[in-house]
Motif scaffolding. Sequence first.
Motif: not given
Length: 663
Positions: A562-580
């Motif tokens: 879960l902590p690993i997935e949480e970190a990966g998930f947050n990184a992906v969400m931050d990345f996708l904000k730049t592509k919105q």
Amino acid sequence: MDMVLLLTIILAAVVLANILARHITVIPLPFFLIVLGGLLAALPVYRNFELDPSTFALAIIAPMLFNEAQNSSRFWIGRSITNILSLAVGLVLVTVLAVGSGLHMAMTILPLTLCFALLAIVTPTDASAVNSIFEANPIAEEQAGILQHESLFNDAAGIVLFDLSLTAFVSGTFSLKLAVGMFLWEFLGGLLFGSLIGVAIVSARLFLIRYNDDTPIIMVLIQLMSPFLVYLLAEKLALSGILAVVAAGLVQGSEREKLRLTSSRMQLVTSNVWEIVSGVLSGTVFVLLGLSLPEVIKALHQSPNPDLNIFKLILIGVGVYLTKGLLRLVWSRYMIKRRVKSNHEWRDSLVMALSGANGTITLSLAFSMPNTVNGQPFEFRGIMIFIAAVVILTSLVMPTIFVPVILPTQDKAKPRYRWVKRMIQAAISDLLKEKEHQAEAQIVIDSLQQQLVLDSTPNFHLRRQLMGDAHRVELNTVKQMFDDGKISEDELTYYTKFLNLNNFSADEKIWKNVLLRIRFSLHVGRLYKDLNRAQEAFLTAPVALEEVYWREQFEKHGENILPIEEAGFNAVMDFLKTKQGDNGVETNMVKRFYRTRHRRINGEDVDMNIVYQMFMRAFHSEYELIQESLQNGKIDSALAEKLQSRISIDEMNYLQNTEVFRD
């Protein structure tokens, strides 16, 4: 079996033609249907295809006119009855007599009675044939109402005149007294008989509704049988079966006024069924025209006059269209009484003239002509069908070319779709304010964003590219966690396998789905030595199983995913904000995938009661936007009705498929 195969192929052709017409809007739908029918005729098995004319009136014309009649507005008929009868009876009668006589002078080989019959065939108009043009080039409400209801009544008038003319040709004699008597018997008798049977059917349906027997299978089947029953009974009494069907349909239309909000589900199902039936029948007629064209052309060679080649018949067909179009133009200008004064009377009259397009009923009447007359082949049948086809095609081409030139064009952006986007965004904005039940609200938000995706036609190549970029971002984030000593080498290895498998299944292709089901079921079976668990794994969608599977694997090794997935998930969400910005639709699709994965792997159980409340809240937000915009004059009532209808359909779809929205 051969007939079933043919019907299946025809239905497939109707589907394909409708798809093509939606994407190539400059070409009217009937052209695609005819071309596909022509391609079918090239197949050896259908090369000598012949239609049975006796089936056309019963199987095609009767149900189509019944549906057209039951959908007619009694309000508009009463309000514009003078203009409707003027066009549907007066103009039809004048056109048949005047243009038919002119056609006989130009084409003396065709008997006068058959000239009248041919003009009776090409007088029925089809308002739906030009509806797509008026969506982009709207006309006045009064004009639209007259065109729609004129088509029903001139269908009836044209059919009666066709029957009279054909009867006179077959008998070889014409008696005015007999013709008038036959006209009154068929016309008035058919209308009266159809009205009585219609009242009986409506009364039976209302009786069933009163005792809660109004299930769709009972009510819809009764209504589908009605036109065939009315037609057959009327024909047995030597009345006009078609007019009886029209009268029964008009009576049937009154049922909705009595029911109003009673038995709403039955009314919606009935309306949808008839919409499909009508579309299928209309498409089938034009496919059959294409399928029959080789035989029709072959029949031209049996003509009594060998000089009547295809080119001459095309000129005759175009001449018939132009002559009756000119007569319709003058009639519309001087014989139509307008409630609302117009500054463009000649332009409006020209639009009315061009809108007199011919369609399904015209073609059906042409095909209903007998193959033999008095035991001999009907040598004029091929000529008349070919001319009727030319008139139909010309009447579809002319408004397609000239109406957009004559009428002002509406904004190409289509305000309806802009407002659909606004109301969905209003619902999303409201749900984003939810703090207590964020997981349930997010399910609804993802569903709403999926609507925006489907309405906007996403670029799937760009989506795959974004998925790949997001996958690499998460991989780099996990590797950085390993470099920083936050996770072990085993955790990096297993999580990398999880990400690669997750990325493999992201596009949800069928072959990947099957492959993953087999892989998971075999793995689970070996791991737990349990056949039932293996079977359950195979029947579970891989995207729903893999997150749970990997979480359990980490736990068995004493590690936490879960902590690993949480970190990966947050990184992906931050990345996708730049592509919105420019890629909002595709970015939302990728976000939805990662949010669903995040929720599943965290094992968050959602409360379906709360999900239901969130959906109701979203629909309410959309309704409020429409109501406010209507009150402020930003949209008119017609657009508001269409938007509200969409919300209601979405609401019903949710209520019937609540299980689908668990994820």
